[in-house]
Enzyme design. Structure first.
Site, mmCIF file in Angstrom:
data_model
loop_
_atom_site.group_PDB
_atom_site.id
_atom_site.type_symbol
_atom_site.label_atom_id
_atom_site.label_comp_id
_atom_site.label_asym_id
_atom_site.label_seq_id
_atom_site.Cartn_x
_atom_site.Cartn_y
_atom_site.Cartn_z
ATOM 1 N N CYS A 1 92.502 131.352 65.974
ATOM 2 C CA CYS A 1 92.104 132.597 65.969
ATOM 3 C C CYS A 1 92.729 133.311 67.059
ATOM 4 O O CYS A 1 92.681 134.504 67.433
ATOM 5 C CB CYS A 1 90.606 132.929 66.418
ATOM 6 S SG CYS A 1 89.639 131.897 65.158
ATOM 7 N N TYR B 1 83.398 127.472 55.812
ATOM 8 C CA TYR B 1 82.873 126.183 56.127
ATOM 9 C C TYR B 1 82.330 125.360 54.800
ATOM 10 O O TYR B 1 82.207 125.887 53.955
ATOM 11 C CB TYR B 1 81.897 126.146 57.134
ATOM 12 C CG TYR B 1 82.465 127.061 58.393
ATOM 13 C CD1 TYR B 1 83.275 126.107 59.609
ATOM 14 C CD2 TYR B 1 82.620 128.173 58.686
ATOM 15 C CE1 TYR B 1 83.722 126.456 60.549
ATOM 16 C CE2 TYR B 1 83.099 128.690 59.824
ATOM 17 C CZ TYR B 1 83.588 127.940 60.645
ATOM 18 O OH TYR B 1 84.209 128.634 61.976
ATOM 19 N N HIS C 1 86.634 137.484 71.208
ATOM 20 C CA HIS C 1 86.841 136.875 70.064
ATOM 21 C C HIS C 1 85.324 136.549 69.562
ATOM 22 O O HIS C 1 84.624 135.816 70.445
ATOM 23 C CB HIS C 1 87.601 135.592 70.143
ATOM 24 C CG HIS C 1 87.573 134.603 69.179
ATOM 25 N ND1 HIS C 1 87.747 135.055 67.812
ATOM 26 C CD2 HIS C 1 87.058 133.404 68.845
ATOM 27 C CE1 HIS C 1 87.569 134.043 66.794
ATOM 28 N NE2 HIS C 1 87.138 133.064 67.603
ATOM 29 N N GLU D 1 95.184 131.937 59.872
ATOM 30 C CA GLU D 1 94.895 130.384 59.691
ATOM 31 C C GLU D 1 94.447 130.039 58.289
ATOM 32 O O GLU D 1 94.161 129.078 58.006
ATOM 33 C CB GLU D 1 94.030 129.901 60.941
ATOM 34 C CG GLU D 1 92.887 130.650 60.716
ATOM 35 C CD GLU D 1 92.116 130.447 62.023
ATOM 36 O OE1 GLU D 1 91.539 129.033 62.069
ATOM 37 O OE2 GLU D 1 91.593 130.935 63.114
#
Ligand code: COA
Length: 395
Positions: free
Chosen positions: A111, A143, A233, A79
């Site tokens: 993800c 971020y 995850h 991504e």
């Protein structure tokens, strides 16, 4: 016929930033990061690393050992891709000199994409047992500074081959999945940093995980005690504990803190020191578990939960194969993590603020420590990648 993961290799950037230093800079109690999120360090990608170089470096040992000679499908799950049209996997195809008779494409769903790629690759192999596929999951998690997500940043890639009679993990046929249109985490095309509604995202993660479990359990008839370990995850490593507690509670299972820890043992060590690797994250947890010292997991069943914001989730499982340790790159992974260069806060910020040129002129990028491949420059809006000799310079 068993189909699954035949070889698996993990790579992360050569620079690490200690979250105690971030806590100091942000005037936050370091225990919030170390205990509350379960994160110690983040891997930081220098300007000449990106999702392509991380992915190529993860796949490099497989190439060197002849495990990619006969692949005819390469799925690049990311991504943080580098081009809106060209699949990042094509750069890797070129760098690794992979067979020209090969389908190459990029897969995206936050993800979750590497799990979609794994299932597509398994279906490809099932169609004709001689086939072999390469999946590369690779991401740089980014971020805004001072955002609650900042402490969960990281980067890394996992490359794995999917084949019949796999040496590492044979997939079970059952898989439980769930999709829903939500906005818990997203990154519009015009932004470098992801946007996240963090608390909401963790709630959606849990709800999706429970939906997927019900689907998976309905097909397989399995319960918690059928599994030796659970891999999740990991947007931050404590997420696994939150999820496992909720799963046990939903199944009315007697599970104290010790039992929860036993189910998760070995799965969070790599994520704790690399940070979020987005698409690669679940497979970083799997690699961490397989590399972990102690119990031989041969013939043990693992449960795996994949989550991609937006959102799609999937529970699936597999059985670890006898002799799996011979197929791993455990020493290489440990040495890579141990040899990363620590960054000061200033260096972390400088790298964070570096912008790739967008003017179409010729640009040669400064050389940092990388793996066997790096982004050498950009010219006429084209990225050029190169192989790197050992002994590259440091900061
Ligand atoms: N000592 C120990 N623990 C502490 C602490 C301290 N001094 N201060 C806070 N904590 C704990 C909190 O109790 C909390 O634990 P809990 O979840 O068990 O309650 C944890 O640390 C986090 O603190 P919180 O205040 O909830 O953090 P936050 O508001 O800064 O946000 C996230 C945390 C996870 C929401 C944020 O990091 C985020 O948005 N991450 C990205 C999420 C993501 O990637 N989602 C994508 C899809 S999965």
């Amino acid at each position: 016929m068993n189909i699954g993961i035949d070889s698996i290799s993990f790579y992360t950037a050569q620079y690490a930033f200690d979250l105690e230093k971030l806590a100091e800079a942000r005037s936050v109690d370091p225990k919030k990061y170390l205990q509350g999120l379960g994160q110690e360090r983040m891997s930081v990608a220098p300007p000449d690393e990106d999702a392509v170089t991380l992915g190529a470096s993860a796949a490099h040992p497989l190439r060197r050992d002849g495990k990619l000679d006969d692949i005819d499908l390469l799925l690049f799950a990311t991504e943080s891709g580098v081009d809106q049209s060209k699949a990042g996997g094509l750069f890797i195809h070129g760098l690794l000199d992979l067979p020209s008779r090969c389908r190459v494409l990029e897969v995206k769903q936050a993800c979750y994409s590497a799990t979609a790629a794994l299932q597509l690759a398994a279906a490809h192999v099932r169609g004709s047992p001689g086939r072999k596929a390469l999946v590369i999951a690779s991401d740089v998690a980014r971020y805004e500074l001072e955002n609650p997500g900042e402490a969960t940043q990281g980067c890394g890639a996992v490359a794995f081959t999917v084949a019949a009679d796999p040496a590492v993990l044979a997939l079970d046929p059952e898989a439980g999945y769930h999709a829903e249109d939500v906005m818990d985490f997203w990154r519009p095309n015009y932004r470098r940093e992801a946007l996240v509604d963090g608390k909401y995202s963790t709630r959606v993660y849990i709800d999706t995980m429970l939906h997927c479990w019900r689907d998976y359990a309905g097909q397989s008839g399995r319960g918690l005690e059928d599994f030796e370990r659970f891999c999740y995850h990991l947007p931050f490593s404590r997420m696994a504990e939150k999820a496992q507690v909720r799963l046990a509670r939903a199944l009315h299972a007697e599970a104290d803190g010790k039992r929860i820890e036993e189910w998760l043992e070995g799965t969070r060590e790599y994520a704790r020191v690399t940070g979020n690797c987005y698409a690669a994250s679940l497979y970083v947890a799997l690699t961490s578990l397989l590399d972990a010292p102690g119990k031989d997991l041969a013939q043990c069943r693992l449960g795996l939960f994949s989550y991609g914001s937006g959102c799609v989730g999937e529970w699936f499982s597999g059985v670890v194969q006898p002799g799996y340790r011979q197929a791993l790159y455990t020493q290489q992974h440990r040495a890579m993590l141990a040899n990363r260069e620590p960054l000061t806060y200033r260096q972390y910020e400088d790298i964070y603020h570096f912008l790739l040129p967008e003017d179409g002129a010729d640009h040669v990028l400064p050389q940092y420590r990388t793996g066997p491949y790096r982004l050498a420059g950009i010219s006429n809006h084209k990225r050029t990648y190169e192989a790197v000799d050992e002994g590259t310079p440091s900061l």
